[in-house]
Enzyme design. Sequence first.
Site, mmCIF file in Angstrom:
data_model
loop_
_atom_site.group_PDB
_atom_site.id
_atom_site.type_symbol
_atom_site.label_atom_id
_atom_site.label_comp_id
_atom_site.label_asym_id
_atom_site.label_seq_id
_atom_site.Cartn_x
_atom_site.Cartn_y
_atom_site.Cartn_z
ATOM 1 C CD GLU A 89 47.680 61.459 -17.738
ATOM 2 O OE1 GLU A 89 47.985 60.384 -17.184
ATOM 3 O OE2 GLU A 89 48.245 61.868 -18.765
ATOM 4 C CB CYS B 104 53.852 59.321 -21.430
ATOM 5 S SG CYS B 104 53.943 58.804 -23.143
ATOM 6 C CG HIS C 275 48.938 59.222 -21.033
ATOM 7 N ND1 HIS C 275 49.538 60.420 -20.731
ATOM 8 C CD2 HIS C 275 49.566 58.745 -22.123
ATOM 9 C CE1 HIS C 275 50.477 60.681 -21.611
ATOM 10 N NE2 HIS C 275 50.528 59.675 -22.481
HETATM 11 N N1 GLN Z 1 56.534 60.671 -27.637
HETATM 12 C C1 GLN Z 1 56.709 61.605 -26.582
HETATM 13 C C2 GLN Z 1 58.184 61.846 -26.294
HETATM 14 O O1 GLN Z 1 59.005 61.128 -26.758
HETATM 15 C C3 GLN Z 1 55.993 61.133 -25.324
HETATM 16 C C4 GLN Z 1 54.525 61.025 -25.581
HETATM 17 C C5 GLN Z 1 53.648 61.264 -24.383
HETATM 18 O O2 GLN Z 1 54.077 61.779 -23.353
HETATM 19 N N2 GLN Z 1 52.377 60.976 -24.543
HETATM 20 O O3 GLN Z 1 58.503 62.746 -25.599
#
Ligand code: GLN
Length: 199
Positions: free
Chosen positions: A178, A80, A176
């Site tokens: 994890e 992410c 994710h």
């Molecule tokens: N929306 C977050 C960002 O742009 C990322 C979200 C996440 O890591 N769950 O940094």
Amino acid sequence: MTARIGVLALQGAFCEHEEALAQCGADVCEIRTLEDLKGVQGLVLPGGESTVMGKLVQEEGLLEPLRTLCRGGMPVLATCAGMILLAADLPDFVLQPRLGVMDISVRRNAFGRQQESFTTFLPVQRFCAGAEDCVEAVFIRAPVVERAGAGVEVLACVDGHPVAVLEDSMLALAFHPELTWDLRFHAWLVRRAAARTRH
Ligand code: GLN
């Protein structure tokens, strides 16, 4: 066979990664300073808020050392916000500090706000045995890959957008693993880090 895996622990959801790695038999450490990078054989860049994480990485003087490790072939699992940190191109946030070592263009928050978070089941190439074998993928204000360079392998898509990509030893996921205790990706990282060290 084990490997020392460093989890970037400046911000975000790093504890769950540490637990998942420990379950895979890794020797886990937290990365907050340059000193912490000593002896690390693999890296996790966790989810969180990429703007904050990037700034903290920069303030700690870790941007260049982490870039060097990634370019040198260190195995990396990025989830992410971690995927955003790796992205070479971030068209909507050009100035956001990041490593920029993966040949991908990424759009942040591509599925909308926190309320639009969702879970889906994805067959991820290389990690799943076939279409029947899926990963439970949790998306939380997730990014998507808008462009993947020639050396980047797309492993899974949502709505036609890549959400799991591999370039050399860097694996970036928009979701994710994890949070669902699917250990396949962490096990891959530990294996890859251990194998690279033996050669
Ligand atoms: N929306 C977050 C960002 O742009 C990322 C979200 C996440 O890591 N769950 O940094």
